[in-house]
Scaffold this active site. Structure first.
Site, PDB file in Angstrom:
ATOM      1  CG  ASP A 180     -31.459 -45.707 -52.237  1.00 38.02           C
ATOM      2  OD1 ASP A 180     -31.895 -44.620 -52.646  1.00 38.02           O
ATOM      3  OD2 ASP A 180     -30.579 -45.805 -51.347  1.00 38.02           O
TER       4      ASP A 180
ATOM      5  CD  GLU B 133     -31.452 -41.236 -57.695  1.00 41.13           C
ATOM      6  OE1 GLU B 133     -30.401 -41.854 -57.473  1.00 41.13           O
ATOM      7  OE2 GLU B 133     -32.471 -41.344 -57.012  1.00 41.13           O
TER       8      GLU B 133
ATOM      9  CG  ASP C 144     -31.272 -39.275 -48.826  1.00 35.70           C
ATOM     10  OD1 ASP C 144     -32.012 -40.232 -48.506  1.00 35.70           O
ATOM     11  OD2 ASP C 144     -30.171 -39.424 -49.402  1.00 35.70           O
TER      12      ASP C 144
HETATM   13  O1  MIG Z   1     -26.350 -42.607 -49.949  1.00 33.94           O
HETATM   14  O2  MIG Z   1     -29.119 -47.044 -48.483  1.00 33.94           O
HETATM   15  O3  MIG Z   1     -32.355 -42.260 -49.911  1.00 33.94           O
HETATM   16  O4  MIG Z   1     -33.187 -43.833 -47.793  1.00 33.94           O
HETATM   17  O5  MIG Z   1     -31.199 -45.151 -46.300  1.00 33.94           O
HETATM   18  C1  MIG Z   1     -27.340 -43.107 -49.160  1.00 33.94           C
HETATM   19  C2  MIG Z   1     -28.777 -45.994 -47.666  1.00 33.94           C
HETATM   20  C3  MIG Z   1     -28.016 -44.268 -49.808  1.00 33.94           C
HETATM   21  C4  MIG Z   1     -30.178 -43.225 -49.802  1.00 33.94           C
HETATM   22  C5  MIG Z   1     -31.635 -43.396 -49.514  1.00 33.94           C
HETATM   23  C6  MIG Z   1     -31.819 -43.678 -48.061  1.00 33.94           C
HETATM   24  C7  MIG Z   1     -31.048 -44.913 -47.678  1.00 33.94           C
HETATM   25  C8  MIG Z   1     -29.571 -44.742 -48.009  1.00 33.94           C
HETATM   26  N1  MIG Z   1     -29.400 -44.389 -49.409  1.00 33.94           N
END
Ligand code: MIG
Length: 742
Positions: free
Chosen positions: A350, A353, A428
């Site tokens: 996650d 980017e 998201d």
């Molecule tokens: O700012 O790890 O897209 O699936 O649950 C949120 C927490 C950070 C973004 C991900 C989401 C995940 C969440 N993350």
């Protein structure tokens, strides 16, 4: 000229135009896996199907009935490519975009972004794939602007007969990919950027996540709840709360006192554990991972040589410098240690980017953060931005391989080629009807841009959209959740996930009626596993998308040019999901005849209003369908529609790295159905095949290998040949049989 230009052919699939600012040092692309062959001279070149005129800074290409006239220029630190766009051209591709499937007249930006709360039209999202396909009635041609910096692509938004590609980079490898059909461009693009990795079979099960399940006992409770309710769930995710102060590769000991036990119990219950791993290394001199990163020089630096520090989940954080081999090897060893020590089965990447809370749009952009490449040179982040997740996935993949796994990685961000390492989900999304439709559009675009293993958070992640206007608070209704499952079960990645601070949305969260509907859909999903797994294999072997927009299968049908609310699973199934509140929808069916999967009704080309009560998405089977289905232990079903068709079933033990597949060929021609013998069979390869044939009248007789067989009622279990009819014809045979209906 301020730049130099060189033209190469790449094994007949593609033409490569390399543009580089004079005096700069070339960076290898992480996207492309094949090397150029012949270099083209100035003037006219004829090479196989290609006719290419190279003249100074422009080239004219004709190939397979399509053409491209490109002009390259360089000014203000940008490389600009201009090309021609016809009035009747359509444009597809561009990966993950919150836009209609046909991208014509849109202008998009390639810049991996943490796009929380995105909506229809929001741009950019998390993944960048600067690849597009222009089609018209003559065929299709592909364009791929391989730069990992910010790229802007205008497809006739500014000028109706021109497309423009603006590249904020000092180098660009521009590829022209030949057809003749859209599907040829897609598979050639995958040849160029690498075949999708073969994932373990368990990833095809239902996956359950939430932000976040904790403590440890709650995780077990969720796993058991699926069991008790008779639902198959193969994966549970641990989101960021499992960590000790968000330090990656650590556990919060209060919440997870015994993670090794957790994995053991999960495995005993047949469930895999996937942990999130963010790219944030907490700046903490007492933290082992930080110490290793500093000592090994594996972290991204500022241009003055100091550590680059950004704000991530753990607060002040350093970013691993995935762009050089040593850092990737270090990361791989961290992953290896993590999965081995704790029995973790897959990795969820996650925030890659990369996202950072102290940057605009929560996303790192910087001319001063630098990365070290394999050759030791340092390059500012902005030129490499879109490749951060790709290199991270590469290193994570190696770590899983080193741990003896067939890797499963789920990544949020990516660049062209990410399919070699990871599955991608659409980040998201939001729990509302707009997203039920939008997610499908996004996924279909990704699927024909090389990323074949994909899905969206079922039920929707966010419940609140900043700047959404009007009623900004959304709730998930039982109807919306069921409708979401209705099409998500046909996608390779089927994961239910929800944000922190939102109500539970597991399949049982809305009471028994909703649970029953979802349960039936998940049963259908489980039955489809052999088809999905074969399609995953085929994408791995041939580069074919698993889920396909109609234009992929029916390139000559003008009606489907803009259809992005229907799709095909493999070559046979057409799904027309219900995307608004209601109990019916209009469905377009392309040429040929189609069997309604639920009723057996035959429909022909055209628009139809189809009843779709909750729990029954409209699904149609093409003539000549041969769809392998998991019907019972040791029995492989084949959902069959008479006509002309063939399919190869692929199977293996589901988990071992680099397997040789077991295959079974299926063929149908008219009233004759042939089931081959297993090639390279496993002990568990089904020895009983149940043909499930849609017919509208009872056949006079049925022969198996020319011997007439009797009609007999039977249960779905191995036994001698027989047939039985109850609306559908069921014929049970062994591999190596030819069945004829008279
Ligand atoms: O700012 O790890 O897209 O699936 O649950 C949120 C927490 C950070 C973004 C991900 C989401 C995940 C969440 N993350």
């Amino acid at each position: 000229m301020e730049f130099s230009m060189k033209v190469n052919l790449i094994n007949d699939d593609a033409l490569k135009v390399s543009v580089i600012k004079s005096g700069s040092k070339y960076r290898e692309s992480p996207a492309v896996v094949v090397k150029p062959s012949v270099e083209l001279a100035s003037g006219e070149n004829r090479l196989g199907p290609w006719l290419v005129k190279v003249a100074g800074d422009s080239i004219d290409v004709s190939v397979n009935n399509m053409s491209a006239a490109l002009r390259f220029s360089y000014s203000n630190d940008q490389i600009i490519v201009r090309g021609n766009l016809g009035l009747n051209d359509s444009v597809y591709g561009l990966g993950e975009k919150a836009l209609p499937l046909n991208r014509k007249r849109f202008r998009v930006t390639m810049w991996n972004t943490d796009a929380y709360g995105y909506r229809y039209g929001s741009d950019p999202l998390y993944v960048s794939i600067p690849f597009f396909i222009i089609t018209n009635k003559n065929g299709a041609i592909g364009h791929f602007a391989d730069s990992t910096a910010k790229v802007i692509i205008d497809l006739g938004a500014e000028k109706e007969n021109e497309f423009t590609v603006i590249v904020n980079d000092y180098q660009l490898d521009y590829y022209i990919i030949r057809g003749p059909r859209l599907r040829d461009v897609v598979t050639r693009f995958i040849n160029l950027t690498g075949k999708p990795t073969l994932m373990p079979k368990w990833v095809l099960g239902h996956q359950q996540s939430r932000y976040s399940y904790y403590p440890q006992d709650r995780v077990i409770e969720v796993i058991k709840a699926f069991k008790e309710k008779g639902l198959d769930n193969t994966v549970v995710y641990l989101d960021i709360h499992y960590m000790d102060g968000y330090r990656i590769f650590t556990w919060n000991k209060d919440r997870f006192p015994n993670p090794i036990d957790l994995a053991k119990v999960a495995h005993e219950l047949g469930v895999k554990l996937v942990t999130i791993v963010d790219p944030y290394i907490k700046v903490d001199p007492n933290y082992q991972v930080f110490k290793e990163g500093i000592n090994g020089n594996h972290l991204s630096l500022d241009d003055d040589g100091g550590l680059s520090i950004i704000q991530g989940w753990p607060g002040k954080s350093a970013l691993p410098d995935f762009f050089n081999r040593e850092a990737r090897e270090w990361w791989a060893s961290l992953i290896e240690r993590w999965v081995k020590e704790y029995g973790i089965d897959g990795i969820w990447l996650d925030m890659n980017e990369p996202a950072a809370f102290d940057y605009p749009n929560h996303t790192v952009s910087s001319k001063t953060i630098t990365h070290r490449l394999d050759d030791g040179s340092r390059v500012p982040h902005d030129f490499l931005h879109n490749a951060y997740a790709l290199y991270e996935a590469m290193a994570t993949y190696d770590g899983l391989v080193k741990a003896g796994k067939r890797p499963f990685i789920l990544s949020r961000a990516g660049y062209a080629g990410i399919q070699r390492y990871a599955a991608v989900w659409t980040g998201d999304n939001t729990s509302n009807w707009e997203h039920l439709r939008l997610q499908l559009q996004i996924l279909l675009g990704l699927s024909i841009s090389g990323v074949t293993f994909i899905g969206s958070d079922v039920g929707g992640f966010a419940k609140y959209v900043p700047g959404g206007g009007g009623n900004m608070l959304f709730t998930l209704s039982p109807e919306l959740l069921v409708r979401w499952y209705e099409w998500a079960i046909f996608f390779p990645l089927l994961r239910n996930h929800a944000s922190i601070g939102s109500p539970d949305q597991e399949p049982w969260a809305f009471g028994p009626r909703t649970l029953e509907l979802i349960k039936n859909l998940l049963r259908l999903r489980a039955r489809l596993t052999p088809y999905l797994y074969s399609l995953m294999w085929l994408s791995h072997v041939n580069g074919e998308p698993i889920v396909r927009p109609l234009i992929y299968e029916y390139p000559n049908d003008e009606e489907v040019i803009n259809i992005d609310d229907e799709f095909m699973l493999g070559p046979f199934m057409l799904i027309a999901p219900v995307l608004t509140s209601g109990n019916a929808r209009e469905v377009y069916l392309p040429e040929g005849e189609w069997v309604n999967m639920w009723s057996g009704e035959v429909l022909s080309k055209g628009f139809h209003i189809i009843d779709a009560p909750l729990g029954k998405p409209p699904v149609f089977l093409r003539k000549g369908s041969l769809i392998p289905m998991q019907e019972a232990q040791g029995v492989l079903g084949v959902l069959t529609v008479l006509g002309e068709g063939e399919f190869t079933v692929y199977d293996d033990d589901g988990e071992s790295p680099s397997p040789t597949p077991s295959t079974l060929s299926l063929r149908i021609s008219g009233e004759s159905i042939n089931v081959g013998n297993w090639v390279n069979p496993m002990p568990q390869s089904p020895s009983s095949i149940l043909l499930e044939v849609y017919v509208n009248k009872e056949p006079g007789k049925v022969t198996v290998n020319d011997i007439e067989v009797t009609k007999a009622r039977f249960a779905i279990e191995p036994g001698p040949p027989s047939w039985y009819m109850d609306k559908m014809l069921y014929i049970r045979v062994m591999p190596g049989s030819t069945v004829k209906l008279n």
